[in-house]
Design a protein around this motif. Sequence first.
Motif, PDB file in Angstrom:
ATOM      1  N   GLY A  80      -0.744  10.292  -7.264  1.00 44.33           N
ATOM      2  CA  GLY A  80      -2.156   9.992  -7.430  1.00 44.33           C
ATOM      3  C   GLY A  80      -2.361   8.643  -8.098  1.00 44.33           C
ATOM      4  O   GLY A  80      -3.346   7.955  -7.840  1.00 44.33           O
ATOM      5  N   ARG A  81      -1.426   8.252  -8.971  1.00 48.83           N
ATOM      6  CA  ARG A  81      -1.505   6.947  -9.622  1.00 48.83           C
ATOM      7  C   ARG A  81      -1.463   5.819  -8.599  1.00 48.83           C
ATOM      8  O   ARG A  81      -2.217   4.851  -8.685  1.00 48.83           O
ATOM      9  N   PHE A  82      -0.576   5.990  -7.588  1.00 50.77           N
ATOM     10  CA  PHE A  82      -0.504   4.989  -6.516  1.00 50.77           C
ATOM     11  C   PHE A  82      -1.824   4.946  -5.754  1.00 50.77           C
ATOM     12  O   PHE A  82      -2.313   3.871  -5.404  1.00 50.77           O
ATOM     13  N   ALA A  83      -2.400   6.121  -5.487  1.00 50.14           N
ATOM     14  CA  ALA A  83      -3.655   6.181  -4.739  1.00 50.14           C
ATOM     15  C   ALA A  83      -4.764   5.431  -5.475  1.00 50.14           C
ATOM     16  O   ALA A  83      -5.567   4.720  -4.861  1.00 50.14           O
ATOM     17  N   ARG A  84      -4.812   5.584  -6.794  1.00 43.64           N
ATOM     18  CA  ARG A  84      -5.847   4.881  -7.581  1.00 43.64           C
ATOM     19  C   ARG A  84      -5.614   3.370  -7.563  1.00 43.64           C
ATOM     20  O   ARG A  84      -6.567   2.589  -7.474  1.00 43.64           O
ATOM     21  N   LYS A  85      -4.348   2.966  -7.648  1.00 42.82           N
ATOM     22  CA  LYS A  85      -4.040   1.534  -7.598  1.00 42.82           C
ATOM     23  C   LYS A  85      -4.405   0.951  -6.228  1.00 42.82           C
ATOM     24  O   LYS A  85      -4.929  -0.160  -6.138  1.00 42.82           O
ATOM     25  N   LEU A  86      -4.109   1.711  -5.177  1.00 32.01           N
ATOM     26  CA  LEU A  86      -4.437   1.236  -3.838  1.00 32.01           C
ATOM     27  C   LEU A  86      -5.940   1.074  -3.669  1.00 32.01           C
ATOM     28  O   LEU A  86      -6.414   0.097  -3.080  1.00 32.01           O
ATOM     29  N   GLU A  87      -6.714   2.024  -4.215  1.00 33.55           N
ATOM     30  CA  GLU A  87      -8.166   1.935  -4.105  1.00 33.55           C
ATOM     31  C   GLU A  87      -8.692   0.727  -4.876  1.00 33.55           C
ATOM     32  O   GLU A  87      -9.594   0.026  -4.415  1.00 33.55           O
ATOM     33  N   ARG A  88      -8.108   0.462  -6.045  1.00 30.91           N
ATOM     34  CA  ARG A  88      -8.511  -0.708  -6.825  1.00 30.91           C
ATOM     35  C   ARG A  88      -8.205  -2.000  -6.070  1.00 30.91           C
ATOM     36  O   ARG A  88      -9.002  -2.944  -6.050  1.00 30.91           O
ATOM     37  N   LEU A  89      -7.048  -2.027  -5.424  1.00 29.92           N
ATOM     38  CA  LEU A  89      -6.649  -3.201  -4.665  1.00 29.92           C
ATOM     39  C   LEU A  89      -7.557  -3.406  -3.456  1.00 29.92           C
ATOM     40  O   LEU A  89      -7.869  -4.536  -3.081  1.00 29.92           O
TER      41      LEU A  89
END
Length: 370
Positions: A211-220
């Motif tokens: 989920g941490r990756f998913a949040r980073k991807l959304e921020r990017l």
Amino acid sequence: MDTPRELSDRLVTLLRREHAALAEFLVALADFDVRRAWAELGYASLFHYLHRELRLSKGSAQYRKVAAELIQAVPAVVEPLRDGRLCFTTVIEVARVVTAENWEAVLPRFYGLSRHEAAEVVAALAPRPAPPVRTVLTAVRRSASSTAEPTVLAVTSGSTVELTGPVAAVGSTVEPSVPAVPVAAPTSSFRSAELTPLTADRQRLHVTVSGRFARKLERLRDLRPDLSDDALLEAGVDLLLAKAEKRKSGHTDRPQAAIRPSRDRGHIPADVRREVWKRDGGCCQWRLASGECCGSTHSLQLDHVVPRALGGASTADNLRVLCAAHNLEAARRVFGDARMGRYTKGRRVPICAGPALVRDVSGDSPGPGA
């Protein structure tokens, strides 16, 4: 006592017999199918005969059924199967594109390939339509007995990515979700992503992330709305790849004018590291019994030809690039199995099969044989 070479020669002989036996079986099976002998025995199809009468698994039965039908259409596939040029596991892919009209030009392209490599050839010859450019997020509720987080599925720009993490943290562009089903916790965090060839230059990627990756991807996505998800991921891979290659090879855009001596006897100067990496082409230099070079690019380490423990210097002439598995093998030949057994106790022992199957056991260190 048989020598390793004699044992290897025996294995080669047995392998040739295996190839020949398989080819003969498939030829006989093709004739059996042409005669529809399976129908006279009361079976609905060749597949049912193979599965029920010969007790093959459904997968094995399907492989042989497809191979028998291919032999009927293109008898020329028999010889490559008999001598091993054509791998039995690639028959499913070969049958998709090889015909009686094109086999002379197309069939040789499959010689010596794995099934995935064969799938890439098929994708180039008969490309599948790429999926639409869209993003789909689907929540999957965890089961009562599972500690796994919900799974999020994203399909973007012709790529499929499985994201594991809370949906609320990913964003609000969510399409209607599929019915929730229980999921089990992943068994390994090192599982490789699955790539499915679509066309000659596009593949679908299946990977499970946090989920941490998913949040980073959304921020990017918010910061770079001009880039698609696959472009963002590729940019990240490019950065990591450049950094890793630079670290391994010792490359720098600003080399020091004067080399400062190190108190560490095992230290390998950056200029020496660069020279060895360039000379060896960034691949394992271990010589196989056949005389060929290993050539693996996985888990590479710098190995001292004359080990440091025996007074070997960290010079370009005494260094070579080896994969972790062959670095360990070099150390075993010098220090013996007993000593190296103590070294590897409790560690993941590296293996080598060309380009790579396991992770480096010692990071950026010179390796156990150094």
